[in-house]
Design an enzyme around this catalytic site. Structure first.
Site, short mmCIF file in Angstrom:
data_model
loop_
_atom_site.label_atom_id
_atom_site.label_comp_id
_atom_site.label_asym_id
_atom_site.label_seq_id
_atom_site.Cartn_x
_atom_site.Cartn_y
_atom_site.Cartn_z
N HIS A 293 -7.72 -5.61 -0.39
CA HIS A 293 -6.49 -4.86 -0.16
C HIS A 293 -5.80 -5.39 1.10
O HIS A 293 -6.29 -5.15 2.21
CB HIS A 293 -6.89 -3.40 0.01
CG HIS A 293 -5.74 -2.46 0.17
ND1 HIS A 293 -4.91 -2.14 -0.87
CD2 HIS A 293 -5.30 -1.75 1.24
CE1 HIS A 293 -4.00 -1.26 -0.45
NE2 HIS A 293 -4.22 -1.01 0.83
N SER B 220 0.82 -1.21 0.00
CA SER B 220 0.00 0.00 0.00
C SER B 220 0.86 1.27 0.00
O SER B 220 1.74 1.40 -0.84
CB SER B 220 -0.95 -0.08 1.19
OG SER B 220 -2.08 0.69 0.94
C1 GTR Z 1 -5.39 4.58 1.49
C2 GTR Z 1 -4.78 5.36 0.39
C3 GTR Z 1 -4.01 4.46 -0.51
C4 GTR Z 1 -3.16 3.46 0.23
C5 GTR Z 1 -3.73 3.03 1.56
C6 GTR Z 1 -2.74 2.45 2.57
O1 GTR Z 1 -6.20 5.31 2.32
O2 GTR Z 1 -5.80 6.02 -0.30
O3 GTR Z 1 -3.25 5.23 -1.43
O4 GTR Z 1 -1.88 3.95 0.39
O5 GTR Z 1 -4.34 4.05 2.24
O6 GTR Z 1 -1.57 2.75 2.58
O7 GTR Z 1 -3.21 1.71 3.42
#
Ligand code: GTR
Length: 430
Positions: A409, A268
């Site tokens: 995710h 992420s």
């Molecule tokens: C989210 C963000 C993403 C990603 C994620 C993370 O809120 O929009 O770009 O980086 O966080 O790192 O968990």
């Protein structure tokens, strides 16, 4: 009802305009492939003077430096240039962690002569059975090193952590309840059983993830920023990358790790970071981006899911200020993220997506890897075989790797299974 919605929308846009904010929050994210704008990507193999790049030497000596500098100027900002004398102190050493499979150390790295000054803790696992230095994965974690396993002997981070009521954190201090909270994301057993080391660091040791005007974490090593930082001064992603390179400095003299075979890994926001660390430090032998999305592996010009405007607004401290020029204006960016992937070349690079992670634009992540192919080919390496994405849960591994996993995710043991396989192919000694 319709009239009421229209009034609300107009009011929202009016309030945004009056407050000087761009009305990005009023926009819905696009998840419709048919609505992806037509775009032309900057050509990797034509330099800024318009000359073609036809040899590995021309890439390494000329074009690579141009592309790196464009990312510094327009996306991430420069890395800090703090000159530090690293000192280390062993906090703990356990020869039989992870059910006897791993030798485990906690190593504090101080950036100054002051024990109370900025510092980061490396948590280092190596196979207990190893008889010499091993290749390793190095990556930042989100919750503190104590979150990797539930072993009560691990030191609980004293750095700032995000409030997380689910974990019983109310006041930015990690608690006992955070032990092991991130364990499903780190397949320590699989990694050490496969003959690799794992080194992880809490990212908040390097730069706490909130917008404090770049004062805390390693920023205290430099002059305090007065007023706005320079347009190309690095944001937190550059700070985290700097920390990863300092960890690699320390590993150069570690008898248990082979520092010439370290893969930099991240998930992420920390996957955006691993790509940038791999780009700025060519000592990393392999680069792995897990679900990194916008600002990471995904092509910005697709504006699918999270966009440049949205990310700069939600996380004003991650990128450089110049990056905001491309809010709702991605076509003007002198780079796109296939060029970030290409900065890993000719080293092996792996990009992973998840089907339910549409916010990160899986197709845009894949296309970046595909479009980095010409630079890999320049080196006689093999990129992705097709512009078509592979099927779900069908990894493709050449000199680059990709998979789109079912699910959300996250980082899962399935992901690690593929990374270990890819490392077996590229990092194991001949
Ligand atoms: C989210 C963000 C993403 C990603 C994620 C993370 O809120 O929009 O770009 O980086 O966080 O790192 O968990």
């Amino acid at each position: 009802m319709i009239g009421c919605q229209r009034v609300c929308l107009l009011l929202c846009v009016y309030l945004c305009v009056m407050s000087g904010l761009e009305p990005v929050m009023a926009q819905e994210a696009n998840y419709d492939e048919a609505q992806v704008p037509a775009y032309t990507l900057p050509d990797l193999l034509t330099d800024l003077s318009g000359a073609p790049v036809t040899t590995p030497q021309q890439w390494q000596q000329r074009r690579r430096a141009e592309v790196l500098s464009l990312f510094e100027q327009h996306v991430f900002g420069r890395l800090p240039n703090f000159q530090v004398q690293l000192r280390t102190k062993l906090r703990s050493e356990v020869p039989d962690a992870v059910g006897g499979l791993a030798h485990r150390r906690e190593l504090t790295v101080y950036f100054t002569a002051d024990d109370a000054g900025p510092q980061m803790d490396l948590l280092i696992y190596t196979p207990a059975a190893a008889t010499g230095p091993v290749p390793a994965f190095l990556g930042l974690n989100f919750n503190g090193n104590q979150a990797i396993e539930s072993d009560p002997r691990l030191h609980i981070t004293e750095s700032w952590v995000r409030n997380n009521r689910e974990l019983g954190i109310e006041d930015n201090r990690a608690t006992e309840a955070t032990r092991g909270s991130e364990s499903s994301r780190w397949s320590v057993e699989r990694i050490v059983r496969s003959g690799y080391g794992l080194v992880t660091i809490y990212y908040g040791d390097i730069d706490p993830d909130f917008d404090d005007g770049f004062r805390n974490g390693i920023h205290s090593l430099g002059e305090p920023v007065s007023g706005e930082r320079a347009g190309d001064a690095g944001g937190s992603i550059s700070a985290w990358s700097w920390g990863l390179s300092r960890a690699l400095d320390v590993l150069q003299s570690d008898a248990r790790i082979d520092a010439s075979r370290v893969a930099v890994f991240g998930h992420s926001r920390l996957g955006k970071t691993s790509l940038w660390a791999g780009a700025t430090d060519q000592r990393f032998a392999m680069v792995i981006s897990n679900n990194s999305g916008c600002g990471g592996a995904a092509l910005s010009r697709r504006a699918f899911g999270e966009t440049v405007a949205r990310i700069n607004k939600s996380f004003p401290h991650w990128f450089c200020l110049n990056h905001r020029k491309y809010n709702n204006n991605e076509g003007a960016l002198p780079v796109d993220h296939h060029m970030l992937i290409a900065l890993a070349a000719p080293r092996p690079v792996y990009v992973a997506s998840a089907v339910e992670d549409q916010w990160a634009d899986p197709r845009g992540e894949y296309l970046s890897l595909w479009h980095a192919g010409p630079v890999y080919r320049l080196f006689g390496r093999v990129g992705m075989p097709s512009e078509q994405m592979p099927g779900v849960d069908v990894p493709v591994q050449t000199d680059v790797g990709y998979h789109i996993r079912s699910g959300k995710h996250d980082v899962t043991d399935y992901d690690w299974q593929q990374y270990v396989k890819f490392a077996d192919r590229h990092l194991k000694a001949e």
